[in-house]
Design a protein around this motif. Structure first.
Motif, PDB file in Angstrom:
ATOM      1  N   THR A 280      88.978  38.007  49.561  1.00 19.76           N
ATOM      2  CA  THR A 280      88.388  39.320  49.832  1.00 19.76           C
ATOM      3  C   THR A 280      86.991  39.336  49.247  1.00 19.76           C
ATOM      4  N   VAL A 281      86.004  39.685  50.054  1.00 21.33           N
ATOM      5  CA  VAL A 281      84.614  39.768  49.605  1.00 21.33           C
ATOM      6  C   VAL A 281      84.138  41.203  49.805  1.00 21.33           C
TER       7      VAL A 281
ATOM      8  N   LEU B 126      80.673  40.712  58.109  1.00 24.81           N
ATOM      9  CA  LEU B 126      81.737  39.719  58.173  1.00 24.81           C
ATOM     10  C   LEU B 126      81.210  38.290  58.170  1.00 24.81           C
ATOM     11  N   PRO B 127      80.152  37.966  58.954  1.00 22.55           N
ATOM     12  CA  PRO B 127      79.630  36.589  58.876  1.00 22.55           C
ATOM     13  C   PRO B 127      79.173  36.210  57.469  1.00 22.55           C
TER      14      PRO B 127
ATOM     15  N   VAL C 195      82.755  32.864  51.378  1.00 17.08           N
ATOM     16  CA  VAL C 195      84.027  32.171  51.137  1.00 17.08           C
ATOM     17  C   VAL C 195      83.854  30.662  51.250  1.00 17.08           C
ATOM     18  N   ASN C 196      83.042  30.232  52.212  1.00 12.53           N
ATOM     19  CA  ASN C 196      82.837  28.797  52.414  1.00 12.53           C
ATOM     20  C   ASN C 196      82.150  28.127  51.224  1.00 12.53           C
TER      21      ASN C 196
ATOM     22  N   VAL D 102      72.180  33.907  62.352  1.00 10.90           N
ATOM     23  CA  VAL D 102      71.210  34.673  61.574  1.00 10.90           C
ATOM     24  C   VAL D 102      71.547  34.594  60.093  1.00 10.90           C
ATOM     25  N   VAL D 103      72.840  34.686  59.768  1.00  6.34           N
ATOM     26  CA  VAL D 103      73.263  34.609  58.373  1.00  6.34           C
ATOM     27  C   VAL D 103      72.906  33.252  57.784  1.00  6.34           C
ATOM     28  N   GLU D 104      73.166  32.197  58.542  1.00  9.72           N
ATOM     29  CA  GLU D 104      72.908  30.852  58.045  1.00  9.72           C
ATOM     30  C   GLU D 104      71.418  30.575  57.885  1.00  9.72           C
TER      31      GLU D 104
END
Length: 543
Positions: free
Chosen positions: A129-130, A139-140, A146-147, A205-207
């Motif tokens: 859970t974040v 969510l992304p 988590v990764n 975009v997140v990455e």
């Protein structure tokens, strides 16, 4: 990058206050206008169950994450079973001001034994859970976070509902009023449209650098979930769902917090002298206490089509509402003291409903009782249908000072008085809280509304000896009638005014201030008039 040695030293730095044999737990708490009530509630519940606490780091009620030292998970579950100001309890694994620091702590020899048994068990289902404080994490971004913990090789299956293990990662951010503007400027700089994108587009975009990441990270917390708190009771006692309410019904969260500070529990006897529609009786009964209420206005207690008994039946606590009676607190029927384990109440402020006591205004028409023909043996009767005895206004300062001595008379040793003190913030002083020998101030928490606030005052009855060697309670109650000051022919003070004495409000509501003994009006004096005047200093001076 923090080295493993530095990670261990960092871990030791924020656990300096941990007691021997205590483990660190993380409370994920509620922020808002009641955050000042958090620590008093926590200490009260710990006292109720005789749970020793320690503070690994000094607690800060302005932050949502609180570290606490407890001996066992059982103690953590016991606390959570009563807490309202917290959401969840977690076993702390790591904490730092960056993810790099947290990663190194999780990899350290001090923390690995906490999570490796779960990771190596192929039958242990799990999930991450974040969440963030002052930041909504897309969510992304949660998946990307988590990764970063991929070095924890969990062998069991992922299970999003009711897993054996739930790992929580919490981000805390500084408040940034310009964040929205920074996000828009970053999106323009990256050549992005106002649409944030979905699925793979948003993940890309997140990455590549999420424009919503504007900095301000204050800390990261990670741990294993132990249990939820009892905050679900707020929904159960929501006023919108209650069978019987009135204009002065106390909101669910506050009444539950008050019941906790009153140490309501099975075997306890709790009393509300301004019961109204019974909010405090219902929440105290929820925690197992036997409750009793009174009010000068029996119409509130009885209701019309519904009443307190209907609300009690709704919550299944009818057997723990002993009874409710109609009487004026200054003319109460209790012929012996030390009856109750707690008195919990919200005195009328004169805003939605004013405080009143029995009496007749000067020049008011008197209604004399008479003997009815054929019912002479029943004594005097009033001929008016539904006769209501006359009452007069009761100044707020007299209400509070009378409540304190009334509680001193009725409480058992160790019993608690929990009540709200409304006050003007500009004029408030700690001296405004009435004090008498035999009642110790436990906590004073402010719910701030700007120009005014209401302070939740908790006092505990103790047996203290005065300078003459007498019990403090007995000497304080000397000259009072069952905790109430009566008007005498040679005394111009109104009934219910406080007895003069060390630390107590005087007969005119003034309190001592400074070594010179100057008199000042307390912050709650004439509160209703000052409230409707908007706490205007000129209006105050004109009174």
């Amino acid at each position: 990058m923090v080295t493993p040695v530095d990670a261990a030293s960092t871990l030791a730095a924020y656990t300096a206050g941990l007691a021997p044999r205590h483990r660190i737990f993380l409370l994920v708490c509620v922020q808002g206008p009641l955050e000042a009530f958090r620590l008093p509630e926590l200490h009260s519940v710990a006292q109720l169950y005789n749970i020793p606490l320690s503070w690994p780091a000094p607690p800060d009620s302005t932050r949502p994450y609180v570290l606490i030292g407890l001996e066992s998970e059982d103690h953590a579950r016991t606390l959570a079973n009563r807490l309202i100001s917290a959401k969840h309890v977690w076993e702390l694994w790591a904490q730092g001001d960056s993810y790099a620091a947290v990663h190194d702590q999780v990899k350290s020899d001090a923390v690995r034994p906490l999570w490796e048994p779960y990771a190596s068990d192929p039958s242990c289902s799990w999930k991450f859970t974040v969440a963030g404080h002052l930041r909504t994490i897309p969510l992304p971004q949660q998946i990307a976070t988590v990764n970063t913990f991929s070095f924890m090789p969990f062998k069991g299956p992922i299970k999003l509902r009711n897993p054996h293990l739930e790992v929580g990662v919490f981000e805390e951010y500084e408040w940034d009023p310009l964040r929205g503007q920074k996000v828009r400027e970053a999106r323009v700089a990256l050549g992005l449209s106002e649409e944030k994108g979905k699925g793979k587009e948003k993940m890309k975009v997140v990455e590549e650098g999420d424009p919503e990441h504007t900095g301000g990270l204050r800390g990261v917390w990670m741990g294993r979930k132990i249990c939820d708190s009892s905050r679900h009771l707020m929904d159960k006692y929501d006023l919108k769902k209650r069978a019987y309410i009135g204009t002065t019904s106390m909101e669910a969260e506050v009444s539950l917090l008050m019941a906790n500070q009153a140490l309501a529990a099975p075997g306890k006897y709790v009393y509300d002298p301004f019961a109204g529609t019974g909010s405090m009786l219902l929440t105290s009964a929820e925690f197992g206490a036997m409750t009793f209420g009174s009010d000068i206005d029996g119409r509130q207690l009885r209701g019309k089509k519904t009443s307190i008994k209907h609300s009690a039946a709704q919550y299944g606590t009818s057997k723990r509402i002993v009874d409710t009676f109609t009487f004026d607190m200054t003319q109460h029927p209790f012929r012996c003291g030390e009856i109750f384990d707690a008195i919990i109440t919200d005195p009328p402020y004169g805003v939605r409903a004013g405080a009143r006591r029995l009496g007749r205004e000067d020049g008011a028409r008197e209604v004399e009782p008479m003997i009815l023909r054929g019912r002479e043996d029943e004594g005097l009767h009033h001929t008016l249908h539904d006769y209501v005895p006359p009452s007069v206004g009761w100044p707020m300062e007299d209400v509070i000072s009378t409540l304190v001595t009334y509680a001193l008379y009725l409480l058992r040793p160790g019993g608690r008085l929990v009540f709200f003190l409304p006050t003007s913030n500009a004029d408030y002083s700690d001296l405004d809280v009435p004090q008498v020998r035999g009642l110790r101030l436990v906590s004073n928490s402010l719910q701030d509304y700007g120009k005014w606030g209401r302070r939740l005052i908790t006092m505990e009855k103790v047996q203290e000896a005065d300078e003459e060697g007498q019990r403090g309670v007995e000497s304080e109650l000397e000259g009072l009638d069952r905790g109430i000051r009566r008007r005498r022919e040679d005394d111009e003070a109104p009934a219910g005014a406080a007895v003069e004495g060390e630390g107590a409000s005087g007969r005119d509501g003034d309190v001592d201030e400074g070594a010179e003994g100057q008199k000042r009006r307390p912050g709650h004096a004439d509160f209703n008039q000052r409230f409707w005047a908007g706490f205007d200093p000129e209006s105050k001076a004109a009174q």
